[in-house]
Design a protein around this motif. Structure first.
Motif, short mmCIF file in Angstrom:
data_model
loop_
_atom_site.label_atom_id
_atom_site.label_comp_id
_atom_site.label_asym_id
_atom_site.label_seq_id
_atom_site.Cartn_x
_atom_site.Cartn_y
_atom_site.Cartn_z
N ARG A 51 -71.81 -38.15 -57.67
CA ARG A 51 -71.46 -39.47 -58.35
C ARG A 51 -72.60 -40.32 -58.15
O ARG A 51 -73.04 -40.80 -57.11
N VAL A 52 -72.92 -40.79 -59.20
CA VAL A 52 -74.27 -41.74 -59.27
C VAL A 52 -74.10 -43.16 -60.22
O VAL A 52 -73.52 -42.75 -61.09
N SER A 53 -74.53 -44.22 -59.46
CA SER A 53 -74.72 -45.50 -60.38
C SER A 53 -75.86 -45.83 -60.45
O SER A 53 -76.82 -45.74 -59.65
N ASP A 72 -85.36 -47.74 -69.48
CA ASP A 72 -85.88 -46.90 -68.60
C ASP A 72 -84.51 -46.38 -68.04
O ASP A 72 -84.53 -45.08 -67.80
N SER A 73 -83.75 -47.11 -67.44
CA SER A 73 -82.57 -46.99 -66.81
C SER A 73 -81.77 -45.91 -67.72
O SER A 73 -81.21 -44.99 -67.09
N GLU A 74 -81.42 -46.14 -68.81
CA GLU A 74 -80.54 -45.24 -69.83
C GLU A 74 -81.33 -44.06 -69.92
O GLU A 74 -80.72 -42.97 -70.17
N GLU A 75 -82.65 -43.78 -70.06
CA GLU A 75 -83.23 -42.59 -69.88
C GLU A 75 -83.03 -41.95 -68.80
O GLU A 75 -82.69 -40.61 -68.83
N LEU A 76 -83.13 -42.44 -67.69
CA LEU A 76 -82.71 -41.87 -66.48
C LEU A 76 -81.31 -41.36 -66.18
O LEU A 76 -80.90 -40.31 -65.94
N ALA A 77 -80.32 -42.30 -66.91
CA ALA A 77 -78.99 -41.84 -67.12
C ALA A 77 -78.94 -40.70 -67.88
O ALA A 77 -78.01 -39.61 -67.58
N ALA A 121 -77.22 -37.00 -66.45
CA ALA A 121 -76.11 -36.48 -67.03
C ALA A 121 -76.54 -35.13 -67.37
O ALA A 121 -75.54 -34.28 -67.14
N ALA A 122 -77.83 -35.04 -67.86
CA ALA A 122 -78.20 -33.43 -68.29
C ALA A 122 -78.09 -32.66 -67.11
O ALA A 122 -78.07 -31.42 -67.08
N ALA A 169 -82.68 -35.67 -61.27
CA ALA A 169 -81.38 -35.31 -60.98
C ALA A 169 -81.69 -34.00 -59.72
O ALA A 169 -80.83 -34.16 -58.64
N GLU A 170 -82.71 -33.38 -59.61
CA GLU A 170 -82.96 -32.31 -58.66
C GLU A 170 -83.47 -33.33 -57.40
O GLU A 170 -82.86 -32.95 -56.32
N ARG A 171 -84.14 -34.40 -57.55
CA ARG A 171 -84.37 -35.18 -56.27
C ARG A 171 -83.22 -35.76 -55.86
O ARG A 171 -83.19 -35.99 -54.68
N LEU A 172 -82.26 -36.13 -56.73
CA LEU A 172 -81.02 -36.85 -56.10
C LEU A 172 -80.31 -35.86 -55.50
O LEU A 172 -79.40 -36.03 -54.51
#
Length: 487
Positions: A11-13, A25-30, A34-35, A113-116
Protein backbone atom coordinates in the motif's frame (compact mmCIF):
# COMPACT_ATOMS: atom_id res chain seq x y z
CA UNK A 1 -8.23 5.48 -3.22
CA UNK A 2 -9.16 2.97 -0.57
CA UNK A 3 -7.11 0.43 1.28
CA UNK A 4 -10.05 -1.92 1.85
CA UNK A 5 -8.75 -4.48 -0.67
CA UNK A 6 -5.08 -3.53 -0.54
CA UNK A 7 -2.42 -6.20 -0.58
CA UNK A 8 -0.48 -6.42 2.70
CA UNK A 9 2.87 -4.68 2.37
CA UNK A 10 2.02 -3.05 -0.97
CA UNK A 11 0.00 0.00 0.00
CA UNK A 12 1.47 3.34 -1.05
CA UNK A 13 0.49 6.98 -0.74
CA UNK A 14 1.98 9.92 -2.60
CA UNK A 15 2.45 13.40 -1.12
CA UNK A 16 3.22 16.21 -3.55
CA UNK A 17 4.90 19.52 -2.81
CA UNK A 18 5.71 22.42 -5.08
CA UNK A 19 4.32 23.33 -8.48
CA UNK A 20 1.72 21.89 -10.82
CA UNK A 21 4.49 20.21 -12.81
CA UNK A 22 5.22 18.09 -9.76
CA UNK A 23 1.52 17.22 -9.56
CA UNK A 24 1.70 15.79 -13.08
CA UNK A 25 4.83 13.84 -12.18
CA UNK A 26 3.10 12.38 -9.11
CA UNK A 27 0.18 11.19 -11.21
CA UNK A 28 2.62 9.58 -13.65
CA UNK A 29 4.29 7.83 -10.70
CA UNK A 30 0.87 6.76 -9.42
CA UNK A 31 0.17 5.22 -12.82
CA UNK A 32 3.47 3.38 -12.79
CA UNK A 33 2.90 2.09 -9.26
CA UNK A 34 -0.65 0.95 -10.02
CA UNK A 35 0.64 -0.88 -13.12
CA UNK A 36 3.28 -2.49 -10.91
CA UNK A 37 0.72 -3.91 -8.51
CA UNK A 38 0.84 -1.30 -5.74
CA UNK A 39 -2.41 -0.18 -4.14
CA UNK A 40 -2.82 3.59 -3.95
CA UNK A 41 -3.81 4.79 -0.50
CA UNK A 42 -4.95 8.33 0.30
CA UNK A 43 -3.95 8.23 3.97
CA UNK A 44 -0.20 7.98 4.74
CA UNK A 45 -1.07 6.44 8.12
CA UNK A 46 -2.64 3.48 6.31
CA UNK A 47 0.29 2.97 3.95
CA UNK A 48 3.27 0.68 3.94
CA UNK A 49 5.33 3.17 1.92
CA UNK A 50 4.93 6.93 1.60
CA UNK A 51 6.45 8.55 -1.48
CA UNK A 52 7.13 12.27 -1.03
CA UNK A 53 7.51 14.20 -4.29
CA UNK A 54 9.73 17.02 -3.04
CA UNK A 55 10.33 20.57 -4.22
CA UNK A 56 13.85 22.00 -4.35
CA UNK A 57 13.17 25.46 -5.77
CA UNK A 58 13.80 27.83 -2.85
CA UNK A 59 14.77 27.46 0.81
CA UNK A 60 11.20 27.59 2.11
CA UNK A 61 10.17 24.83 -0.31
CA UNK A 62 13.13 22.70 0.75
CA UNK A 63 12.13 23.12 4.40
CA UNK A 64 8.56 22.11 3.61
CA UNK A 65 9.86 19.02 1.84
CA UNK A 66 12.02 17.99 4.79
CA UNK A 67 9.17 18.61 7.23
CA UNK A 68 6.86 16.45 5.11
CA UNK A 69 9.42 13.64 4.96
CA UNK A 70 9.79 13.74 8.75
CA UNK A 71 6.02 13.74 9.28
CA UNK A 72 5.68 10.78 6.90
CA UNK A 73 8.30 8.91 8.90
CA UNK A 74 6.26 9.48 12.06
CA UNK A 75 3.45 7.34 10.59
CA UNK A 76 5.65 4.26 10.86
CA UNK A 77 5.61 3.70 7.10
CA UNK A 78 8.70 3.40 4.95
CA UNK A 79 9.54 6.77 3.39
CA UNK A 80 10.89 7.43 -0.11
CA UNK A 81 11.97 10.86 -1.35
CA UNK A 82 11.61 11.64 -5.06
CA UNK A 83 11.18 14.88 -7.01
CA UNK A 84 13.30 17.95 -7.46
CA UNK A 85 14.97 18.09 -4.05
CA UNK A 86 15.87 14.41 -4.26
CA UNK A 87 17.19 14.87 -7.80
CA UNK A 88 19.12 18.00 -6.88
CA UNK A 89 20.77 16.79 -3.66
CA UNK A 90 20.54 13.00 -3.74
CA UNK A 91 23.23 11.48 -1.52
CA UNK A 92 23.55 14.70 0.48
CA UNK A 93 19.86 14.62 1.37
CA UNK A 94 20.08 10.94 2.27
CA UNK A 95 23.06 11.53 4.56
CA UNK A 96 21.30 14.34 6.40
CA UNK A 97 17.90 12.69 6.58
CA UNK A 98 18.21 9.11 7.81
CA UNK A 99 14.42 9.03 8.28
CA UNK A 100 14.14 8.56 4.50
CA UNK A 101 14.51 4.89 3.56
CA UNK A 102 15.47 5.83 0.00
CA UNK A 103 16.28 8.96 -2.00
CA UNK A 104 15.55 8.35 -5.68
CA UNK A 105 16.18 10.55 -8.71
CA UNK A 106 14.36 10.85 -12.03
CA UNK A 107 16.31 7.91 -13.45
CA UNK A 108 14.52 5.63 -10.95
CA UNK A 109 11.02 6.61 -12.06
CA UNK A 110 10.56 3.95 -14.76
CA UNK A 111 11.27 1.20 -12.20
CA UNK A 112 9.66 2.85 -9.19
CA UNK A 113 7.34 -0.08 -8.45
CA UNK A 114 10.36 -2.41 -8.25
CA UNK A 115 12.29 0.06 -6.11
CA UNK A 116 9.41 0.24 -3.66
CA UNK A 117 9.40 -3.55 -3.53
CA UNK A 118 13.03 -3.27 -2.42
CA UNK A 119 12.19 -0.65 0.18
CA UNK A 120 9.28 -2.67 1.57
CA UNK A 121 11.52 -5.73 1.81
CA UNK A 122 14.22 -3.80 3.65
CA UNK A 123 16.71 -4.02 0.80
CA UNK A 124 19.06 -1.03 0.62
CA UNK A 125 18.99 1.14 -2.48
CA UNK A 126 21.95 3.34 -3.34
CA UNK A 127 20.94 6.99 -3.14
CA UNK A 128 20.74 9.06 -6.28
CA UNK A 129 23.99 10.73 -7.37
CA UNK A 130 23.21 14.23 -8.68
CA UNK A 131 24.52 15.40 -12.05
CA UNK A 132 23.85 18.36 -14.33
CA UNK A 133 20.97 16.99 -16.41
CA UNK A 134 21.64 19.55 -19.14
CA UNK A 135 24.57 17.35 -20.20
CA UNK A 136 22.31 14.38 -20.96
CA UNK A 137 20.82 15.79 -24.17
CA UNK A 138 22.34 17.40 -27.28
CA UNK A 139 22.89 21.15 -27.25
CA UNK A 140 20.95 21.51 -30.50
CA UNK A 141 17.19 21.34 -29.77
CA UNK A 142 16.36 19.61 -33.09
CA UNK A 143 18.56 16.65 -32.11
CA UNK A 144 16.87 16.06 -28.76
CA UNK A 145 13.68 14.17 -29.61
CA UNK A 146 15.42 10.93 -30.54
CA UNK A 147 17.98 11.27 -27.73
CA UNK A 148 15.23 11.92 -25.16
CA UNK A 149 13.96 8.36 -25.63
CA UNK A 150 16.97 7.19 -23.61
CA UNK A 151 16.78 9.90 -20.92
CA UNK A 152 14.34 9.98 -18.01
CA UNK A 153 12.11 13.03 -18.45
CA UNK A 154 9.37 13.17 -15.78
CA UNK A 155 5.90 13.66 -17.21
CA UNK A 156 6.86 12.17 -20.58
CA UNK A 157 5.91 8.60 -19.78
CA UNK A 158 4.65 7.74 -23.23
CA UNK A 159 1.23 6.99 -24.62
CA UNK A 160 -0.65 4.51 -26.73
CA UNK A 161 -3.53 2.21 -25.81
CA UNK A 162 -3.68 3.87 -22.38
CA UNK A 163 -2.17 6.87 -20.66
CA UNK A 164 0.39 6.01 -18.00
CA UNK A 165 -1.15 8.30 -15.41
CA UNK A 166 -3.56 7.92 -12.49
CA UNK A 167 -5.42 10.93 -11.16
CA UNK A 168 -4.92 11.52 -7.45
CA UNK A 169 -8.00 13.71 -7.01
CA UNK A 170 -11.28 14.43 -8.76
CA UNK A 171 -10.81 18.17 -9.26
CA UNK A 172 -12.44 19.59 -12.42
CA UNK A 173 -9.10 21.12 -13.43
CA UNK A 174 -6.08 19.01 -14.38
CA UNK A 175 -2.52 19.98 -15.20
CA UNK A 176 -1.20 18.73 -18.53
CA UNK A 177 2.52 18.82 -19.20
CA UNK A 178 3.52 20.00 -22.67
CA UNK A 179 7.30 20.11 -22.12
CA UNK A 180 10.02 19.70 -19.52
CA UNK A 181 13.30 21.43 -18.81
CA UNK A 182 14.61 24.85 -19.73
CA UNK A 183 17.36 26.24 -21.96
CA UNK A 184 17.44 29.67 -20.37
CA UNK A 185 20.31 30.59 -18.07
CA UNK A 186 18.73 33.01 -15.61
CA UNK A 187 21.42 33.84 -13.09
CA UNK A 188 19.18 33.25 -10.04
CA UNK A 189 17.65 29.91 -11.10
CA UNK A 190 18.98 26.39 -10.62
CA UNK A 191 16.05 24.56 -12.24
CA UNK A 192 17.74 23.76 -15.60
CA UNK A 193 20.59 21.98 -13.83
CA UNK A 194 18.29 19.39 -12.25
CA UNK A 195 15.35 19.43 -14.67
CA UNK A 196 17.57 19.35 -17.75
CA UNK A 197 17.39 20.85 -21.21
CA UNK A 198 14.09 21.76 -22.82
CA UNK A 199 12.16 18.87 -24.42
CA UNK A 200 8.70 19.19 -25.99
CA UNK A 201 6.13 16.42 -25.91
CA UNK A 202 4.69 15.30 -29.24
CA UNK A 203 1.39 17.13 -29.88
CA UNK A 204 -0.48 13.87 -30.56
CA UNK A 205 0.68 12.56 -27.19
CA UNK A 206 -0.58 15.71 -25.47
CA UNK A 207 -3.95 15.51 -27.22
CA UNK A 208 -4.31 11.82 -26.29
CA UNK A 209 -3.67 12.62 -22.65
CA UNK A 210 -6.12 15.54 -22.83
CA UNK A 211 -8.81 13.19 -24.13
CA UNK A 212 -8.10 10.79 -21.29
CA UNK A 213 -8.23 13.58 -18.70
CA UNK A 214 -11.63 14.63 -20.05
CA UNK A 215 -12.93 11.10 -19.40
CA UNK A 216 -11.64 11.47 -15.83
CA UNK A 217 -13.77 14.57 -15.20
CA UNK A 218 -11.33 17.35 -16.15
CA UNK A 219 -13.20 20.36 -17.50
CA UNK A 220 -10.19 22.70 -17.57
CA UNK A 221 -6.73 21.75 -18.83
CA UNK A 222 -3.87 23.70 -17.29
CA UNK A 223 -0.89 23.46 -19.66
CA UNK A 224 2.36 23.42 -17.70
CA UNK A 225 6.09 23.41 -18.42
CA UNK A 226 9.18 25.32 -17.36
CA UNK A 227 8.84 27.56 -20.44
CA UNK A 228 5.72 27.20 -22.59
CA UNK A 229 6.86 29.79 -25.14
CA UNK A 230 9.66 27.42 -26.22
CA UNK A 231 7.19 24.64 -27.04
CA UNK A 232 7.91 23.07 -30.41
CA UNK A 233 11.36 24.46 -31.05
CA UNK A 234 12.74 20.91 -30.94
CA UNK A 235 9.92 19.26 -32.92
CA UNK A 236 10.79 20.27 -36.48
CA UNK A 237 8.80 22.19 -39.07
CA UNK A 238 6.47 19.31 -39.91
CA UNK A 239 5.03 19.57 -36.38
CA UNK A 240 4.92 23.35 -36.34
CA UNK A 241 8.37 24.19 -35.02
CA UNK A 242 8.30 27.37 -32.96
CA UNK A 243 4.61 27.85 -33.91
CA UNK A 244 3.59 24.44 -32.58
CA UNK A 245 1.74 25.85 -29.55
CA UNK A 246 -0.47 27.99 -31.77
CA UNK A 247 -1.44 24.82 -33.68
CA UNK A 248 -1.89 22.74 -30.51
CA UNK A 249 -4.28 25.06 -28.66
CA UNK A 250 -7.29 24.66 -31.02
CA UNK A 251 -6.87 20.87 -30.97
CA UNK A 252 -7.00 20.81 -27.19
CA UNK A 253 -9.94 23.21 -27.03
CA UNK A 254 -11.90 20.87 -29.30
CA UNK A 255 -11.50 17.84 -27.01
CA UNK A 256 -14.96 16.61 -26.05
CA UNK A 257 -15.76 17.46 -22.42
CA UNK A 258 -13.10 20.16 -22.08
CA UNK A 259 -14.53 23.63 -21.44
CA UNK A 260 -11.35 25.63 -21.04
CA UNK A 261 -7.63 25.39 -21.83
CA UNK A 262 -5.19 27.55 -19.92
CA UNK A 263 -1.51 28.17 -20.71
CA UNK A 264 1.02 28.81 -17.95
CA UNK A 265 4.57 30.15 -17.73
CA UNK A 266 5.24 32.35 -20.72
CA UNK A 267 8.59 34.09 -21.11
CA UNK A 268 7.94 37.74 -22.07
CA UNK A 269 10.97 37.96 -24.37
CA UNK A 270 9.73 34.92 -26.31
CA UNK A 271 6.02 35.76 -26.40
CA UNK A 272 5.36 36.25 -30.11
CA UNK A 273 2.47 38.30 -31.53
CA UNK A 274 1.00 35.18 -33.15
CA UNK A 275 0.97 33.40 -29.78
CA UNK A 276 -0.65 36.38 -28.09
CA UNK A 277 -3.37 36.35 -30.73
CA UNK A 278 -3.89 32.59 -30.43
CA UNK A 279 -4.31 32.67 -26.66
CA UNK A 280 -6.49 35.79 -26.71
CA UNK A 281 -8.83 34.78 -29.54
CA UNK A 282 -9.05 30.98 -29.82
CA UNK A 283 -12.48 29.79 -28.62
CA UNK A 284 -12.12 27.58 -25.56
CA UNK A 285 -8.70 28.97 -24.63
CA UNK A 286 -8.65 31.23 -21.58
CA UNK A 287 -7.50 34.77 -22.39
CA UNK A 288 -4.99 34.43 -19.60
CA UNK A 289 -1.28 35.31 -19.68
CA UNK A 290 1.09 33.98 -17.02
CA UNK A 291 4.13 36.10 -17.88
CA UNK A 292 7.40 35.68 -16.01
CA UNK A 293 8.53 39.32 -15.90
CA UNK A 294 10.64 38.96 -12.67
CA UNK A 295 11.55 42.69 -12.78
CA UNK A 296 11.28 45.57 -15.23
CA UNK A 297 14.48 47.54 -14.66
CA UNK A 298 16.66 46.89 -17.68
CA UNK A 299 19.81 46.94 -15.52
CA UNK A 300 18.45 44.33 -13.10
CA UNK A 301 17.13 42.15 -15.92
CA UNK A 302 20.56 42.08 -17.57
CA UNK A 303 22.14 40.89 -14.32
CA UNK A 304 19.43 38.27 -14.16
CA UNK A 305 20.46 37.17 -17.69
CA UNK A 306 17.03 38.16 -18.94
CA UNK A 307 15.76 40.61 -21.53
CA UNK A 308 13.20 43.38 -21.63
CA UNK A 309 12.41 46.69 -19.99
CA UNK A 310 9.50 48.57 -18.48
CA UNK A 311 8.51 50.03 -21.84
CA UNK A 312 8.79 46.76 -23.79
CA UNK A 313 6.78 44.94 -21.12
CA UNK A 314 4.08 47.63 -21.11
CA UNK A 315 3.93 47.34 -24.90
CA UNK A 316 3.33 43.59 -24.55
CA UNK A 317 0.55 44.21 -22.03
CA UNK A 318 -1.03 46.72 -24.43
CA UNK A 319 -0.79 44.19 -27.27
CA UNK A 320 -2.63 41.60 -25.17
CA UNK A 321 -5.40 44.01 -24.23
CA UNK A 322 -5.88 45.13 -27.81
CA UNK A 323 -7.07 41.58 -28.51
CA UNK A 324 -8.76 40.97 -25.15
CA UNK A 325 -9.34 44.02 -22.93
CA UNK A 326 -10.42 41.85 -19.99
CA UNK A 327 -7.61 39.31 -20.33
CA UNK A 328 -6.06 38.10 -17.10
CA UNK A 329 -2.35 38.82 -16.70
CA UNK A 330 -0.23 37.61 -13.79
CA UNK A 331 3.46 37.59 -12.97
CA UNK A 332 6.10 37.07 -10.30
CA UNK A 333 8.73 39.64 -9.40
CA UNK A 334 11.97 39.39 -7.43
CA UNK A 335 13.09 42.39 -5.37
CA UNK A 336 16.40 42.86 -3.60
CA UNK A 337 18.43 41.29 -6.39
CA UNK A 338 22.18 41.96 -6.02
CA UNK A 339 22.96 45.48 -7.14
CA UNK A 340 19.31 46.61 -7.19
CA UNK A 341 19.08 50.36 -6.55
CA UNK A 342 16.26 52.62 -5.44
CA UNK A 343 15.96 53.75 -9.06
CA UNK A 344 15.50 50.12 -10.10
CA UNK A 345 12.71 49.69 -7.54
CA UNK A 346 11.06 52.88 -8.78
CA UNK A 347 11.21 51.50 -12.33
CA UNK A 348 9.48 48.32 -11.17
CA UNK A 349 6.82 50.44 -9.49
CA UNK A 350 6.32 52.34 -12.76
CA UNK A 351 5.76 49.09 -14.60
CA UNK A 352 3.35 47.61 -12.05
CA UNK A 353 1.33 50.82 -11.90
CA UNK A 354 1.09 51.04 -15.68
CA UNK A 355 0.41 47.36 -16.33
CA UNK A 356 -2.60 46.92 -14.01
CA UNK A 357 -1.99 43.19 -13.59
CA UNK A 358 -4.51 40.82 -12.04
CA UNK A 359 -2.12 38.94 -9.77
CA UNK A 360 1.51 39.43 -8.77
CA UNK A 361 3.70 37.21 -6.61
CA UNK A 362 6.41 39.23 -4.80
CA UNK A 363 9.55 37.46 -3.65
CA UNK A 364 12.68 38.66 -1.91
CA UNK A 365 15.95 37.54 -3.44
CA UNK A 366 17.89 34.75 -1.74
CA UNK A 367 20.96 32.86 -2.91
CA UNK A 368 20.38 29.51 -4.57
CA UNK A 369 23.06 26.81 -4.56
CA UNK A 370 25.11 26.65 -7.73
CA UNK A 371 23.62 29.70 -9.45
CA UNK A 372 25.60 32.52 -11.03
CA UNK A 373 23.96 35.14 -8.83
CA UNK A 374 25.17 33.32 -5.73
CA UNK A 375 28.63 34.71 -6.50
CA UNK A 376 27.52 38.25 -7.38
CA UNK A 377 28.77 41.27 -5.50
CA UNK A 378 26.38 43.96 -4.33
CA UNK A 379 24.27 41.74 -2.08
CA UNK A 380 21.69 43.73 -0.13
CA UNK A 381 21.09 43.45 3.60
CA UNK A 382 18.17 41.27 4.59
CA UNK A 383 16.35 44.18 6.22
CA UNK A 384 16.60 46.18 2.98
CA UNK A 385 15.19 43.26 1.00
CA UNK A 386 12.37 42.82 3.54
CA UNK A 387 11.50 46.52 3.33
CA UNK A 388 11.34 46.38 -0.46
CA UNK A 389 9.22 43.22 -0.41
CA UNK A 390 6.77 44.94 1.95
CA UNK A 391 6.74 48.09 -0.17
CA UNK A 392 6.11 46.32 -3.48
CA UNK A 393 3.62 43.92 -1.87
CA UNK A 394 1.58 46.83 -0.54
CA UNK A 395 1.53 48.43 -3.99
CA UNK A 396 0.56 45.14 -5.62
CA UNK A 397 -2.25 44.55 -3.12
CA UNK A 398 -3.71 47.96 -3.92
CA UNK A 399 -3.33 47.65 -7.70
CA UNK A 400 -4.72 44.11 -7.99
CA UNK A 401 -7.69 45.02 -5.80
CA UNK A 402 -8.38 47.96 -8.13
CA UNK A 403 -8.14 45.67 -11.14
CA UNK A 404 -10.67 43.28 -9.58
CA UNK A 405 -12.98 46.21 -8.78
CA UNK A 406 -12.85 47.25 -12.45
CA UNK A 407 -14.47 43.92 -13.31
CA UNK A 408 -17.69 44.76 -11.43
CA UNK A 409 -20.51 44.79 -13.94
CA UNK A 410 -18.77 42.45 -16.38
CA UNK A 411 -19.83 38.89 -17.19
CA UNK A 412 -17.53 35.92 -16.52
CA UNK A 413 -17.76 32.17 -17.05
CA UNK A 414 -17.06 30.45 -13.73
CA UNK A 415 -15.84 26.86 -13.45
CA UNK A 416 -17.37 25.66 -10.18
CA UNK A 417 -14.77 23.92 -8.03
CA UNK A 418 -16.58 23.72 -4.69
CA UNK A 419 -20.31 23.41 -4.20
CA UNK A 420 -22.92 21.89 -1.94
CA UNK A 421 -21.37 20.62 1.27
CA UNK A 422 -17.78 21.10 0.04
CA UNK A 423 -17.52 24.51 1.70
CA UNK A 424 -19.63 26.11 4.39
CA UNK A 425 -19.69 29.78 5.30
CA UNK A 426 -21.52 30.67 8.51
CA UNK A 427 -23.46 27.42 8.27
CA UNK A 428 -24.54 27.95 4.66
CA UNK A 429 -23.21 26.11 1.63
CA UNK A 430 -20.85 28.27 -0.41
CA UNK A 431 -20.22 27.93 -4.14
CA UNK A 432 -16.78 28.95 -5.35
CA UNK A 433 -14.94 28.69 -8.63
CA UNK A 434 -12.70 30.51 -11.06
CA UNK A 435 -13.20 32.77 -14.05
CA UNK A 436 -10.98 32.71 -17.13
CA UNK A 437 -8.56 35.24 -15.65
CA UNK A 438 -7.99 33.17 -12.50
CA UNK A 439 -5.59 30.23 -12.47
CA UNK A 440 -5.83 27.50 -9.83
CA UNK A 441 -4.67 28.40 -6.31
CA UNK A 442 -2.73 31.59 -7.12
CA UNK A 443 -5.07 34.17 -8.65
CA UNK A 444 -8.07 34.48 -6.38
CA UNK A 445 -11.52 32.99 -6.89
CA UNK A 446 -15.17 33.75 -7.56
CA UNK A 447 -17.74 33.40 -4.79
CA UNK A 448 -21.08 32.59 -6.42
CA UNK A 449 -24.23 33.94 -4.78
CA UNK A 450 -27.75 32.57 -5.18
CA UNK A 451 -26.78 29.39 -7.03
CA UNK A 452 -28.76 26.50 -5.50
CA UNK A 453 -28.31 23.16 -7.17
CA UNK A 454 -25.06 24.07 -8.86
CA UNK A 455 -22.64 21.16 -9.03
CA UNK A 456 -18.90 20.92 -9.02
CA UNK A 457 -17.50 20.94 -12.55
CA UNK A 458 -20.28 23.04 -14.06
CA UNK A 459 -19.45 26.21 -15.95
CA UNK A 460 -21.93 28.98 -15.24
CA UNK A 461 -22.20 32.45 -16.69
CA UNK A 462 -22.17 35.10 -13.96
CA UNK A 463 -22.25 38.85 -13.49
CA UNK A 464 -19.61 40.34 -11.21
CA UNK A 465 -21.44 42.26 -8.48
CA UNK A 466 -18.64 43.04 -6.04
CA UNK A 467 -15.00 42.31 -5.20
CA UNK A 468 -12.92 41.58 -2.11
CA UNK A 469 -9.24 42.04 -2.82
CA UNK A 470 -8.56 39.90 -5.89
CA UNK A 471 -11.65 37.75 -5.29
CA UNK A 472 -14.88 38.43 -7.18
CA UNK A 473 -18.42 38.17 -5.85
CA UNK A 474 -20.64 36.97 -8.70
CA UNK A 475 -24.25 36.01 -9.35
CA UNK A 476 -25.59 33.73 -12.12
CA UNK A 477 -26.57 35.84 -15.11
CA UNK A 478 -27.90 33.28 -17.53
CA UNK A 479 -27.69 29.65 -18.57
CA UNK A 480 -24.53 27.63 -18.08
CA UNK A 481 -22.13 27.51 -20.99
CA UNK A 482 -20.99 24.54 -23.05
CA UNK A 483 -22.41 21.15 -22.11
CA UNK A 484 -24.26 22.61 -19.16
CA UNK A 485 -26.33 24.82 -21.44
CA UNK A 486 -27.77 21.74 -23.10
CA UNK A 487 -28.91 20.13 -19.84
Amino acid sequence: MSSADSSPGRRVSLLTLGCSRNEVDSEELAGRLAAGGWELESDPAGSDVVVVNTCGFVESAKKDSVDTLLAASDTGAKVVAVGCMAERYGEQLAANLPEADAVLGFDHYAQLAERLDDVAAGRRISSHTPADRRTLLPISPVERQDAAEDVAVPGHAGWGPRVLRTRLDDAPVASLKIASGCDRRCSFCAIPSFRGSFVSRHPDEIVAEAQWLATQGARELFLVSENSTSYGKDLGRELGGTRALEALLPRLAEVDGVERVRVSYLQPAETRPDLVKAIATTPGVADYFDLSFQHSSEAVLRRMRRFGSTDSFLALVDQIREYAPEAGIRTNVIVGFPGETEDDVAELERFLTGARLDAVGVFGYSDEDGTEAEGYEGKLDEDVIAERVARISALVEELTAQRAEERIGTVVDVLVEQAGSDVENDGEAEVTGRAAHQAPEVDGECVVLDAPGVERGQVIRCEVVDSEGVDLIVRPAGPATGEDAAR
